[in-house]
Design an enzyme around this catalytic site. Structure first.
Site, PDB file in Angstrom:
ATOM      1  N   ALA A  13     -11.701  -4.585 -28.697  1.00 35.41           N
ATOM      2  CA  ALA A  13     -10.750  -4.640 -29.808  1.00 35.41           C
ATOM      3  C   ALA A  13     -11.542  -4.597 -31.108  1.00 35.41           C
ATOM      4  O   ALA A  13     -12.331  -5.507 -31.387  1.00 35.41           O
ATOM      5  CB  ALA A  13      -9.910  -5.905 -29.735  1.00 35.41           C
ATOM      6  N   ALA A  47     -15.844  -8.361 -35.866  1.00 38.64           N
ATOM      7  CA  ALA A  47     -15.755  -9.557 -36.705  1.00 38.64           C
ATOM      8  C   ALA A  47     -16.181  -9.187 -38.110  1.00 38.64           C
ATOM      9  O   ALA A  47     -16.973  -8.265 -38.321  1.00 38.64           O
ATOM     10  CB  ALA A  47     -16.631 -10.685 -36.162  1.00 38.64           C
ATOM     11  N   GLU A  99       1.057   3.895   1.884  1.00 34.56           N
ATOM     12  CA  GLU A  99       1.652   4.311   3.146  1.00 34.56           C
ATOM     13  C   GLU A  99       2.903   3.486   3.459  1.00 34.56           C
ATOM     14  O   GLU A  99       3.950   4.028   3.829  1.00 34.56           O
ATOM     15  CB  GLU A  99       0.645   4.164   4.288  1.00 34.56           C
ATOM     16  CG  GLU A  99      -0.592   5.019   4.137  1.00 34.56           C
ATOM     17  CD  GLU A  99      -1.730   4.309   3.422  1.00 34.56           C
ATOM     18  OE1 GLU A  99      -2.897   4.586   3.742  1.00 34.56           O
ATOM     19  OE2 GLU A  99      -1.448   3.471   2.522  1.00 34.56           O
ATOM     20  N   HIS A 102       0.832  -1.195   0.000  1.00 33.17           N
ATOM     21  CA  HIS A 102       0.000   0.000   0.000  1.00 33.17           C
ATOM     22  C   HIS A 102       0.874   1.255   0.000  1.00 33.17           C
ATOM     23  O   HIS A 102       2.059   1.215   0.327  1.00 33.17           O
ATOM     24  CB  HIS A 102      -0.917  -0.007   1.214  1.00 33.17           C
ATOM     25  CG  HIS A 102      -2.051  -0.974   1.083  1.00 33.17           C
ATOM     26  ND1 HIS A 102      -3.142  -0.969   1.932  1.00 33.17           N
ATOM     27  CD2 HIS A 102      -2.282  -1.977   0.197  1.00 33.17           C
ATOM     28  CE1 HIS A 102      -3.981  -1.921   1.580  1.00 33.17           C
ATOM     29  NE2 HIS A 102      -3.474  -2.552   0.537  1.00 33.17           N
ATOM     30  N   CYS A 116      -2.366  -0.507   7.304  1.00 31.89           N
ATOM     31  CA  CYS A 116      -1.476   0.655   7.191  1.00 31.89           C
ATOM     32  C   CYS A 116      -1.451   1.464   8.482  1.00 31.89           C
ATOM     33  O   CYS A 116      -0.441   2.117   8.789  1.00 31.89           O
ATOM     34  CB  CYS A 116      -1.917   1.531   6.024  1.00 31.89           C
ATOM     35  SG  CYS A 116      -1.647   0.748   4.420  1.00 31.89           S
TER      36      CYS A 116
END
Length: 348
Positions: A159, A167, A54, A52, A90
């Site tokens: 894509a 296609a 921190e 993390h 953290c």
């Protein structure tokens, strides 16, 4: 002067956060300042399962005296977590380091990670919150939305050709994009928890849906493969090569995400086909888009996106360039990759 330097420190933390990757965890940056507001160390979170922000900053901090540690301030874009997941809390790392002051931008309301401020105050740390809160909220606005909707963070892989086809008219689609785009897409696959495709894509393309390196070898991290839809799928298809798959008999994207969230999935990747892509977009469940465009036209064939039920320009779904995880527009071989996120509702 000190307040001005703390403000500058938070701006640095926000920029550092942008070096991370969107996904199961929020983007977080951290900066440690000395008593005069000079930067001592910086850190940011690089994605699920990594150190993390921190702890990253603390690991780069040189040896301080007890007095210097008490006078130091850690500036963070999100309230420090107070739970043990793939990494430790953290809050405890900050306490153990003897840091006397913490300023964070946004409170973490999550049931697991929340409560960090209270834990720090109980240990004698001076804690302030709200510095550049609006900017920090905007940075992770879709992550916060996914959290409030109790669903995984959702990435869309798209894509297509320049004219928006996935296609050709005869159904061929492998491969529209370049090997470089495919390699990048597999790197993205390796950092998500699950990939979702429709039954039509499985029947037409028989994809493996695993994450592979440039030589075709499997990467270390492999996503759960999800088939979405009601049609039955043969047992000998490629993605059923092991038991790391699931068939969810539903066309409702909300239901699919709810079920995945309940099973511990925090980040999903939508890979198609057109009906699945359309369903998630229409439901406003797409938190980021990786748009790969090949420099070709087909003129006919299968469109990447169907009818979203939008009848006027003012109702259009709007996205913006997202510079997170590198440049917002990249060249991959002959293709263009554009990284997008939904425009926050508060922005024009």
């Amino acid at each position: 002067m000190r307040a001005a330097r703390q403000l500058a420190g938070m701006r640095v933390a926000l920029e550092l956060a942008k070096r991370g990757v969107r996904g199961a965890n929020p983007l977080v940056g951290a900066v440690i300042l000395d008593a005069e507001g000079n930067i001592l160390a910086t850190g940011f979170h690089r994605g699920a399962g990594t150190t993390h922000a921190e702890a990253d900053a603390l690991s780069r901090l040189g040896k301080l005296s007890e007095q210097a540690s008490r006078e130091a301030t850690m500036v963070i874009t999100l309230e420090p977590c107070n739970h043990t997941g793939r990494t430790g809390p953290c809050t405890q790392a900050i306490i153990d380091a003897g840091i006397g002051n913490v300023i964070f931008a946004v409170r973490d309301e999550g049931a697991q990670a929340g409560g960090g401020a209270e834990r720090l105050r109980a240990a004698g740390v001076n804690v302030e919150q709200g510095l550049l809160e609006s900017a920090a909220l905007e940075l992770n606005h879709r992550w916060f939305l996914a959290r409030t909707q109790f669903r995984p963070f959702t990435t869309l892989h798209l894509a297509q050709t320049l004219d928006g086809r996935i296609a050709a008219a005869d159904g061929t689609s492998q491969w529209i994009t370049s090997p470089q785009s495919l390699h990048y897409a597999h790197q993205v696959r390796s950092r998500v928890d699950a990939i979702i495709v429709g039954t039509g894509t499985v029947i037409a393309d028989n994809p493996r849906l695993n994450a592979r390196d440039e030589s075709g070898a499997p990467l270390a991290n492999q996503p759960l493969r999800i088939i979405m839809g009601n049609r039955e799928i043969a047992e000998d298809v490629a993605l059923k090569s092991d038991d790391h798959w699931e068939h969810i008999h539903s066309h409702d994207p909300h239901e699919v995400l709810r079920r995945l969230q309940a099973s511990g999935i925090a980040h999903v990747l939508i890979e198609g086909g057109s009906s699945i892509i359309t369903a998630f977009l229409a439901a406003d469940l797409v938190d980021e888009i990786h748009l790969y465009q090949a420099p070709i036209f087909l003129g006919a064939g299968r469109p990447s996106i169907g009818d979203l039920g939008i009848n006027t320009l003012s109702a259009a779904q709007r996205f913006r360039l997202d510079p997170i995880d590198g440049e917002s527009v990249q060249i991959l071989g002959v293709d263009t990759l554009t990284h997008l996120e939904p425009l926050p509702a508060t922005l024009p």
